[in-house]
Design an enzyme around this catalytic site. Structure first.
Site, PDB file in Angstrom:
ATOM      1  N   GLU A 127       7.001  34.004  -6.935  1.00  0.00           N
ATOM      2  CA  GLU A 127       6.269  32.833  -7.430  1.00  0.00           C
ATOM      3  C   GLU A 127       4.799  33.236  -7.520  1.00  0.00           C
ATOM      4  OE1 GLU A 127       6.675  29.869  -4.418  1.00  0.00           O
ATOM      5  OE2 GLU A 127       5.244  28.512  -5.339  1.00  0.00           O
ATOM      6  N   ASP A 154       0.762  42.090   9.240  1.00  0.00           N
ATOM      7  CA  ASP A 154      -0.288  42.836   8.512  1.00  0.00           C
ATOM      8  C   ASP A 154      -1.353  41.819   8.092  1.00  0.00           C
ATOM      9  OD1 ASP A 154      -1.759  44.683   7.115  1.00  0.00           O
ATOM     10  OD2 ASP A 154      -0.212  45.158   5.638  1.00  0.00           O
TER      11      ASP A 154
HETATM   12  N1  LIG Z   1       2.474  35.828  -5.261  1.00  0.00           N
HETATM   13  C1  LIG Z   1       1.254  36.161  -5.690  1.00  0.00           C
HETATM   14  N2  LIG Z   1       0.595  35.358  -6.537  1.00  0.00           N
HETATM   15  C2  LIG Z   1      -0.640  35.673  -6.999  1.00  0.00           C
HETATM   16  N3  LIG Z   1      -1.298  36.805  -6.659  1.00  0.00           N
HETATM   17  C3  LIG Z   1      -0.696  37.659  -5.815  1.00  0.00           C
HETATM   18  C4  LIG Z   1       0.600  37.376  -5.276  1.00  0.00           C
HETATM   19  N4  LIG Z   1       0.945  38.400  -4.448  1.00  0.00           N
HETATM   20  C5  LIG Z   1      -0.092  39.268  -4.475  1.00  0.00           C
HETATM   21  N5  LIG Z   1      -1.074  38.842  -5.287  1.00  0.00           N
HETATM   22  C6  LIG Z   1      -2.339  39.557  -5.611  1.00  0.00           C
HETATM   23  O1  LIG Z   1      -2.020  40.713  -6.397  1.00  0.00           O
HETATM   24  C7  LIG Z   1      -2.750  41.856  -5.987  1.00  0.00           C
HETATM   25  C8  LIG Z   1      -1.826  42.996  -5.612  1.00  0.00           C
HETATM   26  O2  LIG Z   1      -0.826  42.536  -4.711  1.00  0.00           O
HETATM   27  P1  LIG Z   1      -0.414  43.212  -3.364  1.00  0.00           P
HETATM   28  O3  LIG Z   1      -1.537  43.189  -2.400  1.00  0.00           O
HETATM   29  O4  LIG Z   1       0.855  42.573  -2.944  1.00  0.00           O
HETATM   30  O5  LIG Z   1      -0.158  44.704  -3.799  1.00  0.00           O
HETATM   31  P2  LIG Z   1       0.375  45.955  -2.988  1.00  0.00           P
HETATM   32  O6  LIG Z   1       0.020  47.159  -3.789  1.00  0.00           O
HETATM   33  O7  LIG Z   1       1.827  45.788  -2.672  1.00  0.00           O
HETATM   34  O8  LIG Z   1      -0.314  45.837  -1.592  1.00  0.00           O
HETATM   35  P3  LIG Z   1      -1.425  46.538  -0.729  1.00  0.00           P
HETATM   36  O9  LIG Z   1      -2.476  45.460  -0.584  1.00  0.00           O
HETATM   37  O10 LIG Z   1      -0.703  46.790   0.553  1.00  0.00           O
HETATM   38  O11 LIG Z   1      -1.896  47.744  -1.413  1.00  0.00           O
HETATM   39  C9  LIG Z   1      -3.638  41.394  -4.851  1.00  0.00           C
HETATM   40  O12 LIG Z   1      -4.911  41.124  -5.372  1.00  0.00           O
HETATM   41  C10 LIG Z   1      -3.002  40.122  -4.367  1.00  0.00           C
HETATM   42  O13 LIG Z   1      -3.958  39.215  -3.878  1.00  0.00           O
END
Ligand SMILES: Nc1ncnc2c1ncn2[C@@H]1O[C@H](COP(=O)(O)OP(=O)(O)OP(=O)(O)O)[C@@H](O)[C@H]1O
Length: 294
Positions: free
Chosen positions: A100, A203
């Site tokens: 979502e 985390d």
């Molecule tokens: N469900 C969501 N809806 C809107 N934005 C999201 C959602 N999940 C993550 N984001 C945003 O998308 C971007 C990337 O997501 P996320 O942090 O999950 O990436 P990742 O590469 O898996 O994680 P990490 O931060 O561990 O590198 C971030 O800016 C985060 O805030």
């Protein structure tokens, strides 16, 4: 063909078809920056707006699966806003996770109090053993969750030791520091309170706390397990800390033993060792300082 050409639409349409079981037209996509590990996009479609992240590394399929299971576990508690998992799997040589989409808004009044109370509620979910029914990841590093009756053993053997061992092996952590960490092991029961295994986000740094459209806190990217609840709170203090209203509201809802602030560095040996393994030896001095202190 560049993936950010026509191919991306085909990819998103195929994974949304698999997740929703119906034909979906992708109307527009926006690349999202911020994640260190995966590619991410906001996908506007005929069936609504979705958050999609994907990766081509061999382990990303498992990473997304356990992330989905972690999100579902947190969401089931109803303690606070957790994005719904729409689907995950592998398609066209990419592993993906569809969630979502959280539209962001302004912090509403009592945002911090609400986050504190909600986290306390999450932590009120306990189970008999420390760990979890499945292993997962912290960032891109494996996190072992073998169920264990003793929380100090769990914290040392499955949190500190694997990360310290990896850092030693990589030549990032000096042997003296590794040995000093071992000496901390038997002191843990005197330094940390013995508490029931509580459901943790795992985390909890500021980048993993979002603000929903109506101004409420939402949590993403968990590394869930049942552990010492103070470890989640300590994590929030790794880079400066959250607003004081958050800690006050938490403590009011689920009081901590006196002296929490003094214990924060012990819990944060774990994220510091994780950061050492992920980002390099710049974090070792922090580990050394804490070990000298205790
Ligand atoms: N469900 C969501 N809806 C809107 N934005 C999201 C959602 N999940 C993550 N984001 C945003 O998308 C971007 C990337 O997501 P996320 O942090 O999950 O990436 P990742 O590469 O898996 O994680 P990490 O931060 O561990 O590198 C971030 O800016 C985060 O805030």
């Amino acid at each position: 063909m560049d993936f950010w050409g026509d191919e991306q639409f085909a990819f998103f349409e195929s994974i949304l078809f698999l997740a929703l079981g119906q034909t979906v037209d992708v109307l527009e996509t926006q690349f999202l920056s911020g994640g260190d590990i995966n590619m991410a996009a906001r996908v506007f479609s005929s069936e609504g707006v979705f958050f999609v992240k994907w990766n081509q590394t061999p382990e990303s399929n498992t990473m997304f699966e356990v992330e989905a299971r972690g999100l579902n576990l947190l969401r089931k508690t109803d303690a606070l806003f957790i994005p719904q998992v729409i689907g995950y799997g592998q398609q066209l040589d990419k592993a993906y996770l569809i969630l979502e989409f959280i539209e962001s808004g302004q912090l509403r009044k009592n945002y911090w109090e609400s986050l504190g109370q909600s986290l306390a509620l999450l932590h009120s979910h306990t189970q008999p053993k420390f760990g979890l029914a499945f292993d997962n990841y912290i960032g891109s590093l494996p996190q072992s969750n073998t169920p264990t009756a003793n929380g100090f053993d769990f914290f040392f053997d499955q949190r500190l030791l694997p990360q310290a061992g990896m850092a030693l092996y990589k030549g990032l952590l000096p042997k003296e520091v590794y040995d000093a960490l071992h000496r901390l092991r038997e002191r843990l029961p005197d330094l940390l309170p013995s508490e029931r295994p509580a459901l943790l986000h795992g985390d909890l740094w500021s980048g993993n706390v979002l603000v929903t459209e109506d101004g409420q806190p939402a949590l993403i990217d968990p590394a869930v397990y049942y552990g010492f609840r103070e470890a989640d709170l300590a994590f929030t203090k790794l880079f400066g800390g959250f607003d004081q209203r958050f800690y006050d509201a938490y403590d009011e809802a689920f009081p901590l033993e006196d002296g929490f602030d003094d214990r924060v560095p012990i819990y944060n040996l774990y994220p510091l060792l994780v950061h050492t393994n992920l980002f390099g030896s710049g974090y070792v001095s922090g580990v050394e300082r804490i070990l000298k202190q205790f």
